[in-house]
Scaffold this active site. Structure first.
Site, PDB file in Angstrom:
ATOM      1  N   ASP A 296      -5.102  -7.927  -3.585  1.00  0.00           N
ATOM      2  CA  ASP A 296      -5.434  -7.748  -2.173  1.00  0.00           C
ATOM      3  C   ASP A 296      -6.743  -8.428  -1.785  1.00  0.00           C
ATOM      4  O   ASP A 296      -6.812  -9.634  -1.684  1.00  0.00           O
ATOM      5  CB  ASP A 296      -5.458  -6.252  -1.854  1.00  0.00           C
ATOM      6  CG  ASP A 296      -5.453  -5.957  -0.359  1.00  0.00           C
ATOM      7  OD1 ASP A 296      -5.508  -6.904   0.443  1.00  0.00           O
ATOM      8  OD2 ASP A 296      -5.398  -4.783   0.012  1.00  0.00           O
TER       9      ASP A 296
ATOM     10  N   HIS B  84       0.830  -1.207   0.000  1.00  0.00           N
ATOM     11  CA  HIS B  84       0.000   0.000   0.000  1.00  0.00           C
ATOM     12  C   HIS B  84       0.866   1.260   0.000  1.00  0.00           C
ATOM     13  O   HIS B  84       0.773   2.066  -0.909  1.00  0.00           O
ATOM     14  CB  HIS B  84      -1.022   0.027   1.140  1.00  0.00           C
ATOM     15  CG  HIS B  84      -1.950  -1.135   1.139  1.00  0.00           C
ATOM     16  ND1 HIS B  84      -2.744  -1.437   0.053  1.00  0.00           N
ATOM     17  CD2 HIS B  84      -2.208  -2.091   2.082  1.00  0.00           C
ATOM     18  CE1 HIS B  84      -3.451  -2.532   0.315  1.00  0.00           C
ATOM     19  NE2 HIS B  84      -3.141  -2.952   1.527  1.00  0.00           N
TER      20      HIS B  84
END
Length: 427
Positions: A306, A255
């Site tokens: 993800d 991220h």
């Protein structure tokens, strides 16, 4: 010996025409350009297999079923799902999820695995039963797995784990190490490690989470994480990890959204990979990270799906570019070659010699049709900005065809597999 002829192929220096690829024992023996058609024909544009560098396989059952107004409310729904899973139901859900990845061109996946134990944190008879389910699922789906066994000890900085989080926790890093020693790599599996976050692993145990393989960590996904870290330790999460010796070429920061200029400098200087998951970061309203600045500072980039709000590596690559356009008001933030490099960063998962169409590399090939309603008329060099996973006609892993024209060659209709596995997971 196998021979593939590609109408167009993305070689290390960009697209080329009439590319002949000779494969021997799962690896590319030779590559020749401007060749007449021969062998097995792959019309369209062929790229190296894609690396999905960040996956939580069980989150696939959340697609289209979440509510709430923030990451934190979404997390409560994720916990409700985690409470229900067993090794058997996880095997079926992960197999279907990895099969969906195979259809989308993924040939290696990095599984950020923290759902270790039974309800209340009670270990299974095999303490790695959930990890073994993932290993088998990837093998059955025909893709390579990097099992990033995740250390998750706390419910927050200085906060004990809640009832669901007990399923994630080994108690301390030493117990995590003992359990992970029971996992054995094989020709289809790399065993790596992960620090869930600076929220979930205390500072004095960060350096113990390492097994010599790839090391991944959630980093600054939410501003609240930064605020908590600054309040507790007086430094940003990036600085905390750097002080513990976590950052480096084996490490991927997942991220990397809410960073200071100093954070960017540390990640770049240590050559820590920055793994972006644009569809998830958009779905969870996380924000848009400084991808261009990280790349310019020296951080390699990778991409992941993800929580699987969408499994489409081509869309992740396109959004990497588009999000940076939205953030800066400028076009052309990444070249096509840079996007392909991010799509194929298998090295961040410990799979060296994978991710290029060149002699000696693993024979992982993904062919995109150039005659669909999305791709017709697009130049090969810009196809990434037009194509989707639905345009993929062939996926080859180690020389073997895994998916053809939207169908998994050994598992059949993946939609039915997903429907049944997700229904079972929620039952």
């Amino acid at each position: 010996m196998q021979v593939f002829w590609c109408e167009h192929a993305w070689l290390p220096d960009g697209p080329a025409d009439g590319v002949l690829i000779v494969v021997d024992d799962g690896r590319i023996a030779s590559v020749m350009v401007d060749q007449p058609p021969q062998g097995e024909r792959l019309p369209g544009l062929t790229l190296p297999g894609f690396a999905n560098a960040h996956s939580h396989a069980f989150h696939r059952a959340l697609r289209g079923r979440t509510r709430g107004d923030s990451f934190w409310s979404w997390r409560e729904g994720m916990y409700a799902l985690a409470d229900r899973l067993t090794p058997d139901t996880y095997l079926r859900l992960a197999t279907a999820t990895y099969a969906e990845m195979a259809l989308a061109g993924v040939t290696s996946v990095g599984e950020f695995h923290y759902l270790h134990h039974g309800p209340g944190g009670r270990p299974y008879a095999d303490p790695n039963a959930m990890g073994q389910a993932l290993i088998r699922a990837a093998r059955d789906a025909g893709i390579r797995l990097t099992l990033l066994d995740t250390c998750y000890l706390a419910g927050g900085i200085g906060v004990a784990p809640n009832e669901t989080q007990l399923r994630f926790s080994d108690g301390d890093a030493a117990a995590w190490q003992d359990r992970v020693r029971g996992l054995t790599p094989d020709p289809n599996t790399v065993v790596g490690a992960a620090i869930h976050s600076v929220r979930a692993v205390p500072r004095d145990q960060l350096s113990a989470v390492d097994n010599g393989g790839p090391l991944h960590v959630h980093l600054s996904e939410q501003p609240a994480e930064n605020d908590q870290c600054l309040a507790a330790y007086g430094v940003t999460p990036t600085a905390l990890l750097h002080g513990a010796g976590v950052l480096g070429p084996r490490t991927s920061a997942v991220h990397a959204t809410h960073l200071t200029p100093e954070d960017i400098g540390l990640l770049g200087a240590t050559r820590t990979t920055a793994c972006f998951c644009p569809t998830t970061e958009a779905d969870l309203a996380d924000g848009i990270g400084p991808a261009r600045e990280l790349a310019d500072a020296g951080s390699p980039l990778s991409l992941g799906s993800d929580q699987h709000a969408l499994i489409d590596p081509l869309e992740e690559a396109r959004r990497l570019e588009h999000h940076d356009r939205l953030r800066t008001g400028q076009r052309g933030r990444f070249t096509g070659s840079e996007l392909v490099t991010a799509l194929t960063n298998h090295a961040s998962l410990g799979w060296e010699g994978t991710g290029t169409i060149s002699p000696g590399a693993a024979a992982d090939l993904v062919t995109i049709r150039t005659d669909t309603v999305r791709t017709a008329g697009a130049a090969p060099a810009q196809l990434l900005l037009a194509a989707s996973a639905a345009d993929i006609s062939r996926v080859v892993v180690g020389g073997s065809t895994v998916a053809r024209d939207g169908e998994h060659v050994s598992l059949g209709n993946v939609g039915i597999l997903l429907r049944d596995a997700i229904a079972e997971a929620w039952a």
